[in-house]
Scaffold this motif. Structure first.
Motif, PDB file in Angstrom:
ATOM      1  N   LEU A  74       0.838  -1.209   0.000  1.00 63.98           N
ATOM      2  CA  LEU A  74       0.000   0.000   0.000  1.00 63.98           C
ATOM      3  C   LEU A  74       0.871   1.256   0.000  1.00 63.98           C
ATOM      4  O   LEU A  74       0.605   2.212  -0.742  1.00 63.98           O
ATOM      5  N   LEU A  75       1.921   1.246   0.832  1.00 67.88           N
ATOM      6  CA  LEU A  75       2.830   2.399   0.868  1.00 67.88           C
ATOM      7  C   LEU A  75       3.506   2.609  -0.481  1.00 67.88           C
ATOM      8  O   LEU A  75       3.640   3.748  -0.952  1.00 67.88           O
ATOM      9  N   GLY A  76       3.922   1.519  -1.123  1.00 69.47           N
ATOM     10  CA  GLY A  76       4.558   1.631  -2.433  1.00 69.47           C
ATOM     11  C   GLY A  76       3.641   2.270  -3.456  1.00 69.47           C
ATOM     12  O   GLY A  76       4.048   3.159  -4.216  1.00 69.47           O
ATOM     13  N   ASN A  77       2.392   1.838  -3.471  1.00 69.69           N
ATOM     14  CA  ASN A  77       1.444   2.406  -4.431  1.00 69.69           C
ATOM     15  C   ASN A  77       1.119   3.863  -4.125  1.00 69.69           C
ATOM     16  O   ASN A  77       1.013   4.683  -5.041  1.00 69.69           O
ATOM     17  N   LEU A  78       0.982   4.197  -2.847  1.00 71.39           N
ATOM     18  CA  LEU A  78       0.713   5.601  -2.495  1.00 71.39           C
ATOM     19  C   LEU A  78       1.910   6.490  -2.808  1.00 71.39           C
ATOM     20  O   LEU A  78       1.744   7.625  -3.268  1.00 71.39           O
ATOM     21  N   GLN A  79       3.117   5.979  -2.567  1.00 69.64           N
ATOM     22  CA  GLN A  79       4.316   6.766  -2.880  1.00 69.64           C
ATOM     23  C   GLN A  79       4.404   7.007  -4.389  1.00 69.64           C
ATOM     24  O   GLN A  79       4.807   8.083  -4.821  1.00 69.64           O
ATOM     25  N   THR A  80       3.993   6.022  -5.187  1.00 69.55           N
ATOM     26  CA  THR A  80       3.969   6.208  -6.641  1.00 69.55           C
ATOM     27  C   THR A  80       2.990   7.311  -7.015  1.00 69.55           C
ATOM     28  O   THR A  80       3.308   8.193  -7.822  1.00 69.55           O
ATOM     29  N   GLN A  81       1.803   7.269  -6.418  1.00 68.88           N
ATOM     30  CA  GLN A  81       0.799   8.308  -6.700  1.00 68.88           C
ATOM     31  C   GLN A  81       1.308   9.681  -6.313  1.00 68.88           C
ATOM     32  O   GLN A  81       1.004  10.679  -6.969  1.00 68.88           O
ATOM     33  N   LYS A  82       2.087   9.742  -5.239  1.00 66.36           N
ATOM     34  CA  LYS A  82       2.612  11.013  -4.748  1.00 66.36           C
ATOM     35  C   LYS A  82       3.815  11.485  -5.568  1.00 66.36           C
ATOM     36  O   LYS A  82       4.253  12.627  -5.433  1.00 66.36           O
ATOM     37  N   GLY A  83       4.356  10.607  -6.413  1.00 67.31           N
ATOM     38  CA  GLY A  83       5.528  10.966  -7.208  1.00 67.31           C
ATOM     39  C   GLY A  83       6.837  10.692  -6.515  1.00 67.31           C
ATOM     40  O   GLY A  83       7.891  11.111  -6.990  1.00 67.31           O
ATOM     41  N   GLU A  84       6.782   9.995  -5.390  1.00 63.37           N
ATOM     42  CA  GLU A  84       7.992   9.627  -4.631  1.00 63.37           C
ATOM     43  C   GLU A  84       8.424   8.232  -5.086  1.00 63.37           C
ATOM     44  O   GLU A  84       8.317   7.248  -4.343  1.00 63.37           O
ATOM     45  N   ASN A  85       8.920   8.155  -6.315  1.00 60.70           N
ATOM     46  CA  ASN A  85       9.156   6.858  -6.943  1.00 60.70           C
ATOM     47  C   ASN A  85      10.328   6.081  -6.347  1.00 60.70           C
ATOM     48  O   ASN A  85      10.296   4.853  -6.328  1.00 60.70           O
ATOM     49  N   LYS A  86      11.345   6.763  -5.841  1.00 61.37           N
ATOM     50  CA  LYS A  86      12.456   6.033  -5.212  1.00 61.37           C
ATOM     51  C   LYS A  86      11.977   5.312  -3.956  1.00 61.37           C
ATOM     52  O   LYS A  86      12.369   4.177  -3.702  1.00 61.37           O
ATOM     53  N   GLU A  87      11.118   5.961  -3.181  1.00 58.84           N
ATOM     54  CA  GLU A  87      10.532   5.311  -2.003  1.00 58.84           C
ATOM     55  C   GLU A  87       9.645   4.157  -2.437  1.00 58.84           C
ATOM     56  O   GLU A  87       9.655   3.092  -1.826  1.00 58.84           O
ATOM     57  N   ALA A  88       8.871   4.363  -3.485  1.00 60.29           N
ATOM     58  CA  ALA A  88       7.976   3.318  -3.992  1.00 60.29           C
ATOM     59  C   ALA A  88       8.781   2.091  -4.419  1.00 60.29           C
ATOM     60  O   ALA A  88       8.397   0.956  -4.112  1.00 60.29           O
ATOM     61  N   VAL A  89       9.889   2.313  -5.100  1.00 61.70           N
ATOM     62  CA  VAL A  89      10.742   1.195  -5.544  1.00 61.70           C
ATOM     63  C   VAL A  89      11.242   0.406  -4.343  1.00 61.70           C
ATOM     64  O   VAL A  89      11.235  -0.835  -4.358  1.00 61.70           O
ATOM     65  N   LYS A  90      11.635   1.098  -3.292  1.00 64.52           N
ATOM     66  CA  LYS A  90      12.128   0.423  -2.089  1.00 64.52           C
ATOM     67  C   LYS A  90      11.048  -0.482  -1.501  1.00 64.52           C
ATOM     68  O   LYS A  90      11.290  -1.663  -1.219  1.00 64.52           O
ATOM     69  N   TYR A  91       9.852   0.040  -1.332  1.00 62.96           N
ATOM     70  CA  TYR A  91       8.756  -0.746  -0.761  1.00 62.96           C
ATOM     71  C   TYR A  91       8.351  -1.897  -1.678  1.00 62.96           C
ATOM     72  O   TYR A  91       8.203  -3.042  -1.235  1.00 62.96           O
ATOM     73  N   LEU A  92       8.149  -1.593  -2.947  1.00 64.93           N
ATOM     74  CA  LEU A  92       7.648  -2.606  -3.873  1.00 64.93           C
ATOM     75  C   LEU A  92       8.663  -3.717  -4.127  1.00 64.93           C
ATOM     76  O   LEU A  92       8.279  -4.875  -4.316  1.00 64.93           O
ATOM     77  N   SER A  93       9.947  -3.381  -4.097  1.00 63.25           N
ATOM     78  CA  SER A  93      10.985  -4.411  -4.256  1.00 63.25           C
ATOM     79  C   SER A  93      10.913  -5.413  -3.120  1.00 63.25           C
ATOM     80  O   SER A  93      11.006  -6.633  -3.332  1.00 63.25           O
TER      81      SER A  93
END
Length: 132
Positions: free
Chosen positions: A75-94
């Motif tokens: 959920l955090l990864g997807n929300l970070q993507t929506q927010k444009g914080e893609n480096k954080e999203a990559v960390k969570y989703l990985s």
């Protein structure tokens, strides 16, 4: 209407505080519902902050290898993507992808979805770093 949902979930949480411990399942579910409703209302920052608190709680209660912990990371990864914080999203989703592959198998539709979300976040993160 998710604005009404936030109000109802917050009222439920307030009532639950007099009956349940802070880390009880009803309290955690109510917090998750509040975060979801806030995200649907576009209040991504508050939703992310609530989910980060739930992440810490689930880490303590269930560990980093638990389903609950990894659902919150997704959920955090997807929300970070929506927010444009893609480096954080990559960390969570990985991290979620590794857990899913180990626990659900490579053929799971969840693995496919996470791979697609991760690829999108990686491409967006690389594009963003090119312009930084």
């Amino acid at each position: 209407d998710f604005k009404t949902s936030v109000f109802v979930y917050e009222e439920a949480l307030l009532l639950q505080t007099s009956v349940f411990r802070q880390d009880s399942l009803p309290m955690l579910l109510s917090l998750g519902n509040i975060a979801y409703a806030k995200a649907k209302n576009g209040d991504l920052i508050k939703a992310i902050n609530i989910y980060k608190g739930l992440k810490r709680t689930f880490e303590v209660l269930h560990g980093k290898e638990s389903r609950q912990y990894n659902e919150i990371l997704g959920l955090l990864g997807n929300l970070q993507t929506q927010k444009g914080e893609n480096k954080e999203a990559v960390k969570y989703l990985s991290s979620v992808l590794v857990w899913q592959q180990q626990n659900l198998g490579e053929n799971s539709p969840y693995v496919k979805h996470t791979k697609n979300s991760l690829l999108t976040a990686q491409v967006d993160a690389e594009a963003g770093s090119m312009w930084a």
